[in-house]
Design a protein around this motif. Structure first.
Motif, PDB file in Angstrom:
ATOM      1  N   MET A  32       0.834  -1.207   0.000  1.00  0.00           N
ATOM      2  CA  MET A  32       0.000   0.000   0.000  1.00  0.00           C
ATOM      3  C   MET A  32       0.865   1.253   0.000  1.00  0.00           C
ATOM      4  N   THR A  33       0.270   2.357  -0.419  1.00  0.00           N
ATOM      5  CA  THR A  33       0.946   3.648  -0.382  1.00  0.00           C
ATOM      6  C   THR A  33       0.759   4.281   0.994  1.00  0.00           C
ATOM      7  N   PRO A  34       1.537   5.325   1.328  1.00  0.00           N
ATOM      8  CA  PRO A  34       1.310   6.034   2.596  1.00  0.00           C
ATOM      9  C   PRO A  34      -0.120   6.559   2.728  1.00  0.00           C
ATOM     10  N   GLU A  35      -0.699   7.007   1.611  1.00  0.00           N
ATOM     11  CA  GLU A  35      -2.087   7.479   1.638  1.00  0.00           C
ATOM     12  C   GLU A  35      -3.044   6.352   2.003  1.00  0.00           C
ATOM     13  N   ASN A  47      -5.713   3.239   8.485  1.00  0.00           N
ATOM     14  CA  ASN A  47      -5.276   3.374   9.874  1.00  0.00           C
ATOM     15  C   ASN A  47      -4.278   2.275  10.268  1.00  0.00           C
ATOM     16  N   VAL A  48      -3.267   2.077   9.417  1.00  0.00           N
ATOM     17  CA  VAL A  48      -2.198   1.127   9.703  1.00  0.00           C
ATOM     18  C   VAL A  48      -0.861   1.788   9.385  1.00  0.00           C
ATOM     19  N   SER A  84       5.744   3.776  -4.113  1.00  0.00           N
ATOM     20  CA  SER A  84       5.624   3.144  -5.433  1.00  0.00           C
ATOM     21  C   SER A  84       4.695   1.936  -5.453  1.00  0.00           C
ATOM     22  N   PHE A  85       4.146   1.553  -4.291  1.00  0.00           N
ATOM     23  CA  PHE A  85       3.265   0.383  -4.253  1.00  0.00           C
ATOM     24  C   PHE A  85       1.868   0.713  -4.760  1.00  0.00           C
ATOM     25  N   ARG A  86       1.144  -0.345  -5.101  1.00  0.00           N
ATOM     26  CA  ARG A  86      -0.279  -0.249  -5.436  1.00  0.00           C
ATOM     27  C   ARG A  86      -1.032  -1.175  -4.490  1.00  0.00           C
ATOM     28  N   LEU A  87      -2.166  -0.722  -3.966  1.00  0.00           N
ATOM     29  CA  LEU A  87      -2.877  -1.447  -2.921  1.00  0.00           C
ATOM     30  C   LEU A  87      -3.315  -2.832  -3.393  1.00  0.00           C
TER      31      LEU A  87
END
Length: 220
Positions: A154-157, A163-164, A192-195
């Protein structure tokens, strides 16, 4: 039926459709589920090992993009050979990494006689070795075989919304026809990740996985 009465009925139906659509949209925005993907056995090669197996200056041939940006399945295949058996036609994932890593399921490990060690990707110190073959070339790894710890990219957003935080261990419910709750799921956060959640086929089969299944983090 009079035309005016018919038009009134049509307008009311249209209004009802629009209201339902709006409610669904709001519901979707509140939905914290995410895509779950089942990952089969595969190999990541270092540039040095790629050239050893395929020839100096060799480049992988991309055939399919993966869900994570800049990651892909290559056309090239290898044999993964253990003490009691082997797997042929094992896919290589690109691009090349700094080190070579073989990812198998616990069932795979048992089938070819390799100890199944559950690790986060990249944590290969002290893991079992294995033989990788291409044609008449054989590469002996002293370490590098892992059973990937189930995890969520996951991204920071995404992390803020769910909430993790990075490296947190969570529980995830798999929303399938055979739902299960997986404990000990690693959260991995990077720009750079995608959820998406990644599980192997042992876990996928236990959960009745089919393409399109989603997961939801369970907060206690």
């Amino acid at each position: 039926m009079e035309r005016a009465e018919l038009e009134k009925i049509i307008r009311e139906k249209l209004k009802e459709i629009m209201e339902n659509s709006s409610e669904q949209s709001v519901s979707e925005k509140k939905d914290n589920s995410f895509m779950v993907e089942a990952s089969g056995r595969h190999v990541h090669l270092s540039k040095k090992h790629l050239e050893f197996l395929f020839g100096k200056g060799y480049e992988l041939t991309k055939v399919k993009d993966l869900s994570q940006p800049n990651q892909y399945a290559a056309k090239e295949r290898v044999r993964v050979i253990g003490p009691r058996g082997e797997f042929s036609n094992v896919v290589i994932l690109g691009p090349c990494r700094d080190f070579t890593q073989v990812e198998l399921s616990l069932t795979d490990c048992r089938d070819i006689g390799v100890k199944g060690v559950i690790r986060e990707s990249g944590d290969i110190k002290g893991t079992p070795g294995i033989l990788i073959g291409v044609g008449d070339k054989y590469l002996q790894l002293d370490e590098g075989v892992i059973v990937a710890k189930r995890h969520i990219h996951m991204t920071p957003e995404d992390a803020r919304r769910l909430n993790v935080k990075d490296k947190e261990i969570v529980k995830v419910k798999i929303n399938s026809e055979r739902p299960v709750i997986f404990d000990d799921v690693l959260v991995r956060v990077k720009d750079s990740f995608r959820l998406a959640m990644h599980i192997d086929y042992d876990e996928a089969n236990a959960a009745g996985y089919v393409s399109g299944v989603t997961g939801t983090i369970i907060k206690e």
